[in-house]
Design an enzyme around this catalytic site. Sequence first.
Site, PDB file in Angstrom:
ATOM      1  N   CYS A 200     -30.117 -18.277 -61.805  1.00 20.92           N
ATOM      2  CA  CYS A 200     -29.270 -17.880 -60.458  1.00 20.92           C
ATOM      3  C   CYS A 200     -28.057 -16.850 -60.826  1.00 20.92           C
ATOM      4  CB  CYS A 200     -28.422 -19.157 -60.229  1.00 20.92           C
ATOM      5  SG  CYS A 200     -29.264 -20.473 -58.996  1.00 20.92           S
TER       6      CYS A 200
ATOM      7  N   SER B 138     -47.356 -15.898 -52.012  1.00 15.79           N
ATOM      8  CA  SER B 138     -47.308 -15.036 -53.030  1.00 15.79           C
ATOM      9  C   SER B 138     -47.475 -13.574 -53.033  1.00 15.79           C
ATOM     10  CB  SER B 138     -48.391 -15.463 -54.056  1.00 15.79           C
ATOM     11  OG  SER B 138     -49.507 -15.395 -53.476  1.00 15.79           O
TER      12      SER B 138
END
Length: 328
Positions: free
Chosen positions: A13, A139
């Site tokens: 993050c 993807s």
Amino acid sequence: MVRLTQFAQGGGCACKIPAGELEQVLTGFGVTPTDPLGELVVGLETGDDAAVVRIEGGTAIVSTADFFTPVVDDPYDWGRIAAANALSDVYAMGGRPVVALNLLCWPRELLPYELAREVLRGGAEVAAQAGCHLAGGHSVTDVEPKYGMAVTGLADPGLLMRNDAGKAGSPLSLTKPLGLGVLNNRHKATGEVFAEAVDIMTTLNAEASKAALDAGVRCATDVTGFGLLGHLFKLARASGVSAVVDAAAVPLLAGAREAVRDGYVPGGSRRNLEWVAPHLDRGSATEETLLLLADAQTSGGLLVAGEVPGAPVIGELVEAGDATIMIR
């Protein structure tokens, strides 16, 4: 062994767009004009953890997406961490995740697909642990590996935990220790493995969410890329209150202070501190302490405006509408 963290500029993050810059990008997008039925319960207005839409039968849909670059070198652990982190947004709102979709970006000419399979295996295991269906995904080829999930959950719209529902006088509880960012940065730089950090990041916030709901809590957020101070500032601002933090009561992972002293502070953690600095009453807190309080967490705990059994109380919300965070 392939070191996945070496294929990304940031990690976990900490690779988020800085909060201040993101708010500039989102200026003007705070109000949703196409909701004549009043079905959108939580949107962009307060920067909450997930969107919430009311549907028939007294139920609400909770929707979120989260993905990031490798935070650890082990692909299976990275998959587990990324999945737990994505599911956390639903738990932070008081919801129950029901279905998730994989989001995978892969440098197919640089990294073998065997590693991608391990990432997906880790994510699938955590989704199963959460009782959440995993049904496909999307993807793309990318220069950096990235993985996460889009998650949909269900909640009672009358029992949501929101970041704008804080009340002065409410204690602040934190359900996981801080220090994940600096330890992950040390791992990236040295290869040292911190088993406790991996265990914390792969622990679901499901039990913490249930405990908070059972205690009647209606205000919470999870602590991730903007750090404790960043997420607390957003909560205080949205709720029209200020906050006091007892720095000595904030739990830290073993080795976190040492990692700061040795210089393993992610750029994201420093940017978090810079962002909240204008709203911060530092008291006598050292720079080291402030960096830990602003440390960019990955799959961190819940910050709850209320008491949660087993979670330390680290401060309280107080009267004042300027969202000042006072460190004591």
